[in-house]
Design a protein around this motif. Structure first.
Motif, PDB file in Angstrom:
ATOM      1  N   MET A 292       0.853  -1.203   0.000  1.00  0.00           N
ATOM      2  CA  MET A 292       0.000   0.000   0.000  1.00  0.00           C
ATOM      3  C   MET A 292       0.886   1.251   0.000  1.00  0.00           C
ATOM      4  N   ALA A 293       0.618   2.161  -0.951  1.00  0.00           N
ATOM      5  CA  ALA A 293       1.371   3.426  -0.966  1.00  0.00           C
ATOM      6  C   ALA A 293       0.644   4.413  -0.053  1.00  0.00           C
ATOM      7  N   PHE A 294       1.388   4.983   0.875  1.00  0.00           N
ATOM      8  CA  PHE A 294       0.752   5.862   1.861  1.00  0.00           C
ATOM      9  C   PHE A 294       0.766   7.323   1.397  1.00  0.00           C
ATOM     10  N   GLN A 295      -0.383   7.972   1.537  1.00  0.00           N
ATOM     11  CA  GLN A 295      -0.504   9.389   1.155  1.00  0.00           C
ATOM     12  C   GLN A 295      -0.470  10.311   2.366  1.00  0.00           C
TER      13      GLN A 295
ATOM     14  N   GLU B 116      -4.699   4.107   6.677  1.00  0.00           N
ATOM     15  CA  GLU B 116      -3.267   3.894   6.437  1.00  0.00           C
ATOM     16  C   GLU B 116      -2.535   3.565   7.738  1.00  0.00           C
ATOM     17  N   LEU B 117      -2.883   4.280   8.797  1.00  0.00           N
ATOM     18  CA  LEU B 117      -2.259   4.020  10.103  1.00  0.00           C
ATOM     19  C   LEU B 117      -2.544   2.578  10.535  1.00  0.00           C
ATOM     20  N   ASN B 118      -3.778   2.152  10.356  1.00  0.00           N
ATOM     21  CA  ASN B 118      -4.144   0.788  10.736  1.00  0.00           C
ATOM     22  C   ASN B 118      -3.355  -0.235   9.931  1.00  0.00           C
ATOM     23  N   GLU B 119      -3.187   0.041   8.644  1.00  0.00           N
ATOM     24  CA  GLU B 119      -2.403  -0.841   7.762  1.00  0.00           C
ATOM     25  C   GLU B 119      -0.953  -0.929   8.262  1.00  0.00           C
ATOM     26  N   ALA B 120      -0.389   0.214   8.628  1.00  0.00           N
ATOM     27  CA  ALA B 120       1.005   0.226   9.104  1.00  0.00           C
ATOM     28  C   ALA B 120       1.131  -0.567  10.406  1.00  0.00           C
ATOM     29  N   LEU B 121       0.178  -0.380  11.310  1.00  0.00           N
ATOM     30  CA  LEU B 121       0.239  -1.090  12.591  1.00  0.00           C
ATOM     31  C   LEU B 121       0.097  -2.594  12.377  1.00  0.00           C
ATOM     32  N   THR B 122      -0.777  -2.967  11.450  1.00  0.00           N
ATOM     33  CA  THR B 122      -0.952  -4.392  11.153  1.00  0.00           C
ATOM     34  C   THR B 122       0.350  -4.976  10.603  1.00  0.00           C
TER      35      THR B 122
END
Ligand code: CO8
Length: 257
Positions: free
Chosen positions: A1-4, A35-41
């Motif tokens: 996932m590319a984060f914006q 995005e934050l949730n994706e990073a934490l996962t």
């Protein structure tokens, strides 16, 4: 996932998320939270990451939920759309998360910081739950978590007046674990996170879980819970290694098992 809306890095065994919507003082919109949730996962599933740091910019950790995104919402749409469902991910993270807070930490931003395990603040940090000024009240745990941190009197003061609290007051009343100068903030948080990440990961996770139970359980149930997990630690190799290293006057080599 590319984060914006966030920047995600790893520094050794520490996962670092920097909120990055400077044009809106890091106001939290649904895209940023996703995005934050994706990073934490991704940190949770990465055995090489033992602790995370969540930070913002020098001017703002986060100035709240995105008012422009929220303004036109209606009740039925919000209810059916599960508005806010994703907001508790930080609180559900099993590895420790440190909030490194500089500048504005308002509304949903403070609620996010309180979902972390500890808050390290710069002298410039300003905390508030100003929702009352917008015709709403905190909706991501603020009315429940703030009194648990700072007691009812101060929580009522902040929630009903919407006033800002500085870092010194935040530390004095138990919201903030440490206050440092703005230029030292990230270093302080990363050093603390690296220290945590250097210990046995399952033991750290159990310690975090046990402290968090103190918010939910009676003292006797909490102590019982602590005893169960404490005894289970004697089934780990890391307990043997930690104690043997102490006896042999050397640094332990934890294997996370
Ligand atoms: N939402 C959207 N945009 C924001 C927000 C925000 N919360 N905060 C700042 N911005 C934007 C401003 O609109 C401005 O954009 P633009 O240049 O396009 O007008 C830009 O960021 C810079 O802001 P300012 O010009 O206002 O900067 P100042 O330095 O003058 O002021 C303040 C800084 C004091 C922080 C001021 O911006 C402010 O008061 N912001 C709003 C703070 C606030 O009320 N926060 C609470 C929001 S409500 C909330 O968090 C509810 C949570 C409930 C659960 C979650 C639901 C999703």
């Amino acid at each position: 996932m590319a984060f914006q809306n966030i920047i995600v890095e790893t520094r050794g065994k520490v996962g670092l998320v920097t909120l990055n919507r400077p044009q809106a003082l890091n106001a939290l919109n649904e895209a940023l939270i996703a995005e934050l949730n994706e990073a934490l996962t991704s940190f949770e599933s990465n055995p090489g990451v033992g602790c995370a740091v969540l930070t913002g910019s020098e001017k703002a950790f986060a100035a709240g939920a995105d008012v422009k995104e929220m303004a036109e919402k209606g009740y039925i749409e919000s209810y059916l759309g599960k508005f806010l469902d994703g907001w508790t991910r930080v609180a559900e993270t099993r590895k420790p998360v440190i909030a490194a807070v500089s500048g504005f930490c308002l509304g949903g931003g403070l609620e996010l910081a309180m979902m972390c395990d500890l808050i390290i603040a710069s002298e410039t940090a300003r905390f508030a739950l100003p929702e009352i000024t917008l015709g709403i009240m905190p909706g991501a745990g603020g009315t429940q978590r703030l009194p648990r941190f700072i007691g009812k009197a101060k929580a009522m003061d902040l929630i009903l007046t919407g006033r800002m609290m500085d870092a010194t007051e935040g530390e004095r009343c138990g919201l903030v674990a440490r206050v440092v100068t703005a230029d030292k903030l990230l270093d302080e948080a990363l050093t603390a996170a690296a220290k945590i990440a250097g210990y046995s990961q399952p033991i750290v996770m159990m310690a975090k879980e046990t402290v968090n139970r103190a918010q939910e359980m009676s003292l006797s149930e909490g102590v019982r819970f602590e005893r169960r997990l404490f005894l289970s630690m004697f089934a780990t190799e890391d307990q043997k290694e930690g104690m043997q290293a102490f006896i042999e006057k050397r640094k332990p080599r934890f294997q996370d098992r």
